[in-house]
Write a protein that holds these residues in place. Structure first.
Motif, short mmCIF file in Angstrom:
data_model
loop_
_atom_site.label_atom_id
_atom_site.label_comp_id
_atom_site.label_asym_id
_atom_site.label_seq_id
_atom_site.Cartn_x
_atom_site.Cartn_y
_atom_site.Cartn_z
N GLY A 134 0.81 -1.21 0.00
CA GLY A 134 0.00 0.00 0.00
C GLY A 134 0.85 1.26 0.00
N LEU A 135 1.90 1.28 0.78
CA LEU A 135 2.78 2.44 0.83
C LEU A 135 3.56 2.63 -0.47
CD1 LEU A 135 4.21 1.98 4.44
CD2 LEU A 135 2.61 3.75 3.66
N CYS A 136 3.87 1.54 -1.14
CA CYS A 136 4.68 1.59 -2.36
C CYS A 136 3.84 1.49 -3.63
CB CYS A 136 5.71 0.45 -2.34
SG CYS A 136 6.82 0.51 -0.93
N GLY A 137 2.51 1.48 -3.46
CA GLY A 137 1.61 1.35 -4.59
C GLY A 137 1.19 2.69 -5.15
N ARG A 138 0.51 2.63 -6.27
CA ARG A 138 0.05 3.83 -6.97
C ARG A 138 -1.46 4.00 -6.84
NH1 ARG A 138 3.48 2.01 -11.98
NH2 ARG A 138 5.46 3.00 -11.48
N TYR A 139 -2.02 3.69 -5.70
CA TYR A 139 -3.47 3.81 -5.51
C TYR A 139 -3.78 4.14 -4.07
CZ TYR A 139 -3.27 -0.66 -3.17
OH TYR A 139 -2.97 -1.66 -2.27
N VAL A 140 -4.93 4.76 -3.87
CA VAL A 140 -5.48 5.00 -2.54
C VAL A 140 -6.98 4.74 -2.61
CG1 VAL A 140 -3.77 6.68 -1.77
CG2 VAL A 140 -5.81 7.47 -2.97
N PRO A 141 -7.61 4.32 -1.52
CA PRO A 141 -9.06 4.15 -1.52
C PRO A 141 -9.75 5.48 -1.85
CG PRO A 141 -8.10 3.19 0.44
CD PRO A 141 -7.01 3.95 -0.25
N SER A 142 -10.82 5.40 -2.65
CA SER A 142 -11.53 6.62 -3.02
C SER A 142 -12.98 6.30 -3.33
CB SER A 142 -10.87 7.26 -4.25
OG SER A 142 -11.68 8.29 -4.75
N ASN A 143 -13.89 6.97 -2.67
CA ASN A 143 -15.31 6.82 -2.96
C ASN A 143 -15.70 7.56 -4.24
OD1 ASN A 143 -15.70 5.26 -0.70
ND2 ASN A 143 -16.22 7.00 0.59
N ALA A 144 -14.86 8.49 -4.68
CA ALA A 144 -15.15 9.28 -5.87
C ALA A 144 -14.92 8.49 -7.16
CB ALA A 144 -14.29 10.53 -5.87
N SER A 145 -14.17 7.41 -7.08
CA SER A 145 -13.84 6.62 -8.25
C SER A 145 -14.76 5.42 -8.38
CB SER A 145 -12.39 6.14 -8.16
OG SER A 145 -12.12 5.19 -9.16
N LEU A 146 -15.14 5.09 -9.60
CA LEU A 146 -15.96 3.90 -9.84
C LEU A 146 -15.22 2.63 -9.45
CD1 LEU A 146 -17.47 4.83 -13.34
CD2 LEU A 146 -18.60 4.91 -11.11
N ARG A 147 -13.90 2.66 -9.53
CA ARG A 147 -13.08 1.49 -9.22
C ARG A 147 -12.90 1.30 -7.71
NH1 ARG A 147 -7.86 2.51 -12.78
NH2 ARG A 147 -7.26 0.51 -11.95
N GLY A 148 -13.21 2.34 -6.92
CA GLY A 148 -13.05 2.24 -5.47
C GLY A 148 -11.68 2.71 -5.00
N PHE A 149 -10.84 3.13 -5.95
CA PHE A 149 -9.53 3.67 -5.60
C PHE A 149 -9.09 4.62 -6.70
CE2 PHE A 149 -9.16 -0.48 -7.55
CZ PHE A 149 -8.30 -0.26 -8.60
N ALA A 150 -8.17 5.51 -6.36
CA ALA A 150 -7.67 6.49 -7.31
C ALA A 150 -6.16 6.33 -7.45
CB ALA A 150 -7.99 7.90 -6.81
N GLU A 151 -5.64 6.71 -8.62
CA GLU A 151 -4.19 6.63 -8.85
C GLU A 151 -3.49 7.80 -8.19
OE1 GLU A 151 -2.31 5.76 -12.60
OE2 GLU A 151 -4.11 4.67 -13.25
N VAL A 152 -2.36 7.51 -7.56
CA VAL A 152 -1.54 8.53 -6.91
C VAL A 152 -0.07 8.19 -7.11
CG1 VAL A 152 -3.25 9.06 -5.11
CG2 VAL A 152 -1.54 7.28 -4.71
N THR A 153 0.78 9.12 -6.75
CA THR A 153 2.22 8.86 -6.72
C THR A 153 2.51 8.05 -5.47
OG1 THR A 153 2.63 10.96 -7.83
CG2 THR A 153 4.49 9.96 -6.67
#
Length: 177
Positions: free
Chosen positions: A3-22
């Motif tokens: 999770g710390l090294c991934g490119r995603y975070v949980p997000s209710n705004a996204s249809l996928r349930g997560f959003a891309e991040v650095t």
């Protein structure tokens, strides 16, 4: 760690349930931090665990797939050698014209043996558009000399199916089981 090294975070705004991040950090930076930390409870386990973390996962299920494939047997995995996750494969100018893009990415790649793994989630890889997009990407990878193994959510949930996929990867990588 994933999770710390991934490119995603949980997000209710996204249809996928997560959003891309650095990514917040890398596995190497976590390992460096843990190598200097002393006197904390669970430090030995953390140092052991960080050796298994891969950078660049783009979804929670991708993390699960990679852990089930690459963790050692004693940690519940299938002991497959570690791939690179979600790294772009740069194309030559001629290939860029042919493919209509500058690079191709796959979920996981073992570059030294020319093998890629694509995780086909139920949410993001269903429907006609997704089917066509995924097929084009697999065909582009094959044209680059990279074989593609796919893993569905149903296969990920099945111990036997995951083991079969792991066996195919292990055989291609020249590992012993």
């Amino acid at each position: 760690g994933y999770g710390l090294c991934g490119r995603y975070v949980p997000s209710n705004a996204s249809l996928r349930g997560f959003a891309e991040v650095t990514p917040l950090t890398t596995a190497a930076k976590l390992a460096l931090f843990l190598s200097t930390a002393e006197g904390h409870r669970g430090l030995r386990k953390a140092r052991r665990a960080v050796r298994q973390v891969l950078d660049g996962a783009e979804s929670p299920r991708e993390c699960v797939a990679m852990m089930l494939l690459t963790l050692p047997y004693l940690m519940g995995g299938n002991a497959v050698s570690k791939p690179a996750l979600n790294v772009p494969i740069e194309l030559t100018p001629r290939q860029q014209v042919r493919f209509g893009r500058s690079s191709v990415r796959c979920d996981a790649i073992w570059r030294d043996v020319g093998l890629a793994l694509e995780y086909e989630s139920d949410a993001f890889h269903s429907g006609q558009r997704a089917f066509v997009r995924d097929s084009k990407r697999r065909n582009d990878l094959r044209l680059l000399g990279i074989d593609v193994v796919t893993m569905t959510n149903e296969e990920l949930k099945s111990r036997d199916s995951t083991a079969k996929i792991a066996d195919a990867i292990v055989a291609r990588c020249g590992q012993r089981r």
